[in-house]
Design a protein around this motif. Structure first.
Motif, mmCIF file in Angstrom:
data_model
loop_
_atom_site.group_PDB
_atom_site.id
_atom_site.type_symbol
_atom_site.label_atom_id
_atom_site.label_comp_id
_atom_site.label_asym_id
_atom_site.label_seq_id
_atom_site.Cartn_x
_atom_site.Cartn_y
_atom_site.Cartn_z
ATOM 1 N N SER A 98 19.815 80.088 47.048
ATOM 2 C CA SER A 98 19.002 79.314 46.102
ATOM 3 C C SER A 98 19.752 78.959 44.830
ATOM 4 C CB SER A 98 17.732 80.093 45.734
ATOM 5 O OG SER A 98 18.075 81.344 45.163
ATOM 6 N N ASP A 99 21.071 79.096 44.826
ATOM 7 C CA ASP A 99 21.847 78.850 43.611
ATOM 8 C C ASP A 99 23.207 78.309 44.003
ATOM 9 O OD1 ASP A 99 22.691 78.698 41.057
ATOM 10 O OD2 ASP A 99 22.621 80.846 40.618
ATOM 11 N N HIS A 100 23.761 77.439 43.146
ATOM 12 C CA HIS A 100 25.094 76.877 43.379
ATOM 13 C C HIS A 100 26.204 77.745 42.787
ATOM 14 C CE1 HIS A 100 23.977 72.906 45.052
ATOM 15 N NE2 HIS A 100 22.889 73.048 44.307
ATOM 16 N N VAL A 101 25.850 78.729 41.967
ATOM 17 C CA VAL A 101 26.847 79.589 41.328
ATOM 18 C C VAL A 101 27.181 80.723 42.285
ATOM 19 C CG1 VAL A 101 27.387 81.009 39.324
ATOM 20 C CG2 VAL A 101 25.915 79.001 39.070
ATOM 21 N N LEU A 102 28.423 80.799 42.717
ATOM 22 C CA LEU A 102 28.849 81.762 43.740
ATOM 23 C C LEU A 102 29.219 83.084 43.087
ATOM 24 C CD1 LEU A 102 31.012 79.366 45.941
ATOM 25 C CD2 LEU A 102 28.638 80.033 46.289
ATOM 26 N N THR A 103 28.216 83.908 42.798
ATOM 27 C CA THR A 103 28.422 85.249 42.264
ATOM 28 C C THR A 103 27.495 86.213 43.000
ATOM 29 O OG1 THR A 103 26.777 84.827 40.528
ATOM 30 C CG2 THR A 103 29.101 84.464 39.960
ATOM 31 N N LEU A 104 27.778 87.498 42.858
ATOM 32 C CA LEU A 104 26.961 88.545 43.493
ATOM 33 C C LEU A 104 26.123 89.236 42.429
ATOM 34 C CD1 LEU A 104 26.198 90.252 45.978
ATOM 35 C CD2 LEU A 104 28.144 91.742 45.433
ATOM 36 N N LYS A 105 24.849 89.399 42.702
ATOM 37 C CA LYS A 105 23.932 90.085 41.797
ATOM 38 C C LYS A 105 23.340 91.298 42.503
ATOM 39 C CE LYS A 105 22.630 85.723 39.586
ATOM 40 N NZ LYS A 105 21.518 84.788 39.291
ATOM 41 N N ASP A 106 23.206 92.377 41.742
ATOM 42 C CA ASP A 106 22.656 93.620 42.292
ATOM 43 C C ASP A 106 21.127 93.598 42.157
ATOM 44 O OD1 ASP A 106 22.327 96.113 43.338
ATOM 45 O OD2 ASP A 106 23.074 97.195 41.565
ATOM 46 N N ASP A 107 20.501 92.705 42.919
ATOM 47 C CA ASP A 107 19.038 92.602 42.892
ATOM 48 C C ASP A 107 18.568 92.071 44.248
ATOM 49 O OD1 ASP A 107 19.765 89.945 42.817
ATOM 50 O OD2 ASP A 107 19.201 89.633 40.717
ATOM 51 N N GLY A 108 17.377 91.557 44.284
ATOM 52 C CA GLY A 108 16.818 91.084 45.544
ATOM 53 C C GLY A 108 17.179 89.670 45.913
ATOM 54 N N THR A 109 18.192 89.084 45.256
ATOM 55 C CA THR A 109 18.620 87.724 45.590
ATOM 56 C C THR A 109 19.123 87.682 47.029
ATOM 57 O OG1 THR A 109 19.279 87.369 43.290
ATOM 58 C CG2 THR A 109 20.121 85.816 44.923
ATOM 59 N N PHE A 110 18.719 86.653 47.764
ATOM 60 C CA PHE A 110 19.113 86.538 49.173
ATOM 61 C C PHE A 110 20.443 85.804 49.302
ATOM 62 C CE2 PHE A 110 14.378 86.793 49.839
ATOM 63 C CZ PHE A 110 14.410 88.085 50.374
ATOM 64 N N TYR A 111 21.297 86.334 50.177
ATOM 65 C CA TYR A 111 22.614 85.767 50.441
ATOM 66 C C TYR A 111 22.744 85.503 51.939
ATOM 67 C CZ TYR A 111 23.945 87.153 45.720
ATOM 68 O OH TYR A 111 24.011 87.281 44.359
ATOM 69 N N ARG A 112 23.615 84.557 52.274
ATOM 70 C CA ARG A 112 23.874 84.222 53.664
ATOM 71 C C ARG A 112 25.391 84.166 53.875
ATOM 72 N NH1 ARG A 112 20.547 79.612 54.730
ATOM 73 N NH2 ARG A 112 18.938 81.098 55.346
ATOM 74 N N PHE A 113 25.850 84.644 55.021
ATOM 75 C CA PHE A 113 27.276 84.650 55.318
ATOM 76 C C PHE A 113 27.731 83.261 55.774
ATOM 77 C CE2 PHE A 113 26.253 89.169 55.740
ATOM 78 C CZ PHE A 113 27.276 89.718 54.992
ATOM 79 N N GLN A 114 28.939 82.918 55.341
ATOM 80 C CA GLN A 114 29.501 81.618 55.681
ATOM 81 C C GLN A 114 30.030 81.626 57.126
ATOM 82 O OE1 GLN A 114 29.552 78.471 55.663
ATOM 83 N NE2 GLN A 114 30.403 78.101 53.622
ATOM 84 N N SER A 115 29.927 80.480 57.777
ATOM 85 C CA SER A 115 30.467 80.335 59.122
ATOM 86 C C SER A 115 31.994 80.402 59.081
ATOM 87 C CB SER A 115 30.023 78.992 59.712
ATOM 88 O OG SER A 115 30.710 78.723 60.912
ATOM 89 N N PRO A 116 32.643 81.079 60.056
ATOM 90 C CA PRO A 116 34.125 81.140 60.057
ATOM 91 C C PRO A 116 34.784 79.766 60.055
ATOM 92 C CG PRO A 116 33.217 82.731 61.604
ATOM 93 C CD PRO A 116 32.059 81.890 61.132
ATOM 94 N N TYR A 117 34.068 78.748 60.512
ATOM 95 C CA TYR A 117 34.636 77.392 60.505
ATOM 96 C C TYR A 117 34.958 76.931 59.087
ATOM 97 C CZ TYR A 117 34.845 72.321 61.111
ATOM 98 O OH TYR A 117 35.236 71.006 61.094
ATOM 99 N N PHE A 118 34.170 77.391 58.102
ATOM 100 C CA PHE A 118 34.353 76.955 56.723
ATOM 101 C C PHE A 118 35.163 77.956 55.898
ATOM 102 C CE2 PHE A 118 30.277 74.597 57.593
ATOM 103 C CZ PHE A 118 30.827 73.336 57.494
ATOM 104 N N TRP A 119 35.753 78.978 56.512
ATOM 105 C CA TRP A 119 36.523 79.945 55.752
ATOM 106 C C TRP A 119 37.774 79.300 55.150
ATOM 107 C CZ3 TRP A 119 36.506 84.967 59.260
ATOM 108 C CH2 TRP A 119 35.247 85.579 59.148
ATOM 109 N N PRO A 120 38.190 79.740 53.961
ATOM 110 C CA PRO A 120 39.385 79.147 53.316
ATOM 111 C C PRO A 120 40.666 79.345 54.105
ATOM 112 C CG PRO A 120 38.101 80.458 51.752
ATOM 113 C CD PRO A 120 37.538 80.740 53.099
ATOM 114 N N SER A 121 40.705 80.310 55.018
ATOM 115 C CA SER A 121 41.937 80.552 55.781
ATOM 116 C C SER A 121 42.278 79.388 56.701
ATOM 117 C CB SER A 121 41.791 81.831 56.608
ATOM 118 O OG SER A 121 40.656 81.766 57.452
ATOM 119 N N ASN A 122 41.345 78.459 56.895
ATOM 120 C CA ASN A 122 41.639 77.274 57.701
ATOM 121 C C ASN A 122 42.396 76.207 56.916
ATOM 122 O OD1 ASN A 122 40.368 78.175 60.085
ATOM 123 N ND2 ASN A 122 38.368 77.636 59.265
#
Length: 490
Positions: A98-122
């Motif tokens: 629900s946010d464009h700022v890519l940071t981690l918060k120690d609360d109930g904010t929901f996060y989703r893992f990125q698909s390996p296709y979009f990983w920077p190692s590509n």
């Protein structure tokens, strides 16, 4: 899982990508992320959360991620775990839904893992056309969660201006991708939309956020110590370094305090650089080209004929003459440089300054220009003459200088050279440009010269008309006298 990742790294040492510092960091992060997602080996539970009138699929909470990092990476401080998680999120391996700022918060904010296709190692290096297609596609999907943010709307407008000629092609590409996405399952499409959005949050971040793709570690290594880099990420091997095994045994030199200070001063200099948009540069270049087009004998045909084609030097003779035509006088109005470059322009501008009792400014400027062309043995003598005439106490033609320019010139004249009066000349030129030159363009001297060639044909036509009237009247009188004489003789 950890053993498998180690085997992958050991096998990939022959791959040029594995020698890059970026890839080493990426592999370590991906090892952590893989363990995070593996619920069988104690990873974070990924679940679907019920929300009001909807479901949020495949999410984890920020608290779960922080607790897992502290437990599995032997981290005692919560702030350290949050910092490490924020670094991983900044590279786009997981992201808030629900946010464009890519940071981690120690609360109930929901996060989703990125698909390996979009990983920077590509080694993603997306272009602006790809970003334009993505933003255009977002505008076609009429969903509240897909509405453009303010900075994205500004980026879209800027890209639309930049790609005006190929915007129809970009729109068609976005339209085709939207049609493909609509055929997918609703839950799958929702997850893919968020992952694509997170990918662009990494490569086109929110203004003010850290851009992890901006500073390339590979470039830093090559610029700082190019002899240590044997391979690039793109698989190009440096043959000269590969043939010399001595270079592979060099140890990295630890940067000293002076190196850090030099880097800080260099970065501060880069920050203070004045940047101009490419569109403004193009507009000014087009304006300059259109302004001087009629003065280029290779672009527009001059009168008389083009001397580069016809070998007729009449055009050069007219340009070098002291009697300026309207074509030359009009060019003086472009800038003070153009007026001073033309001998006739310098003469007329000097006459105007004499009428305003400020001709010493131009005479000083011309004297300094002449000093730069003097033989080396005459430079010191000529510099002293200029100083005595224009800048010394009680000088006959004293000029008005600011204190800084006067002090610099006073120091330079102790060891005179061709450029001893550079600061003073620049100050006087700016003074003439901002004050005297604008009045010169409005003066009767310049206006008379500018309008003289327009009035000349009318005056010539008037003289021609009066001459014809005189000839006709004289002819009529002569004809009458002849007829009278013939009648009397008969």
């Amino acid at each position: 899982m950890a053993q498998g990742s180690k085997d992958h790294i050991s096998v990939g040492t022959s791959d040029p990508e594995e020698d890059s510092p970026n890839m080493i960091v990426y592999r370590k992060i991906e090892d952590i992320v893989s363990r995070l997602q593996d619920e069988k080996t104690g990873g974070v539970p990924i679940r679907t959360v019920k929300s009001f009138l909807s479901k949020i699929p495949s999410v984890v909470s920020g608290t779960d991620i922080v607790q897992w990092l502290m437990k599995n990476l032997c981290i005692d401080d919560t702030a350290e775990a949050i910092h490490l998680g924020s670094l991983i999120a900044a590279h786009g391996y997981f992201f808030p839904i629900s946010d464009h700022v890519l940071t981690l918060k120690d609360d109930g904010t929901f996060y989703r893992f990125q698909s390996p296709y979009f990983w920077p190692s590509n080694c993603w290096e997306p272009e602006n056309t790809d970003y334009a297609i993505y933003l255009c596609k977002r505008t076609m999907q009429n969903k509240a969660r897909l509405e453009l943010a303010d900075y994205e709307a500004e980026n879209l407008a800027r890209l639309q201006r930049a790609f005006a000629r190929k915007w129809e092609f970009i729109f068609m590409q976005a339209e085709a991708q939207v049609k493909i996405d609509r055929k997918k399952d609703k839950v799958e499409r929702k997850i893919l939309d968020s992952q694509e959005r997170a990918f662009w949050d990494v490569h086109r971040p929110v203004p003010g956020c850290v851009n992890t793709t901006e500073m390339d570690i590979r470039k830093c290594r090559r610029e700082r110590n190019p002899h240590r880099v044997r391979k690039s990420v793109y698989g190009v091997t440096d043959e000269t370094q590969a043939q010399n095994p001595a270079n592979t045994t060099q140890t990295a030199r630890k940067p000293t305090r002076e190196d850090v200070q030099k880097e800080i001063s260099f970065l501060n200099t880069q920050l203070d650089r004045h940047c101009i948009k490419m569109s403004k540069v193009a507009d000014s270049l087009m304006g300059y080209t259109e302004q001087f087009m009629e003065y280029d004998p290779l672009v527009s045909s001059p009168e008389p004929s083009n001397p580069w084609i016809s070998d007729d030097a009449t055009y050069w003779d007219l340009e070098a003459s002291k009697d300026p035509n309207q074509h030359r006088v009009k060019k003086w109005g472009f800038s003070l440089d153009e007026a001073l470059r033309d001998p006739a322009g310098r003469e007329q501008f000097l006459k105007f300054l004499e009428s305003e009792f400020s001709s010493e400014n131009l005479r000083f400027w011309l004297a300094v220009q002449d000093l730069k062309r003097q033989p080396l043995q005459d430079v010191a003598t000529r510099a002293q003459e200029i100083w005595q005439e224009f800048l010394a106490e009680g000088a006959p033609s004293s000029i008005n200088l600011d204190s800084h320019s006067y002090e610099v010139t006073s120091q330079n004249i102790k060891d005179p050279g061709r450029f001893s009066f550079e600061d003073a000349q620049e100050h006087i030129f700016k003074l003439m440009k901002s004050d005297s030159y604008s009045r010169f363009l409005r003066s009767s001297i310049y206006q008379d010269l500018l309008l003289a060639r327009k009035k000349q044909p009318e005056s010539e036509q008037g003289r021609r008309t009066s001459l014809e009237k005189f000839t006709r009247s004289v002819g009529k009188s002569l004809t009458g006298k002849r007829l009278t004489g013939l009648m009397q003789s008969s």
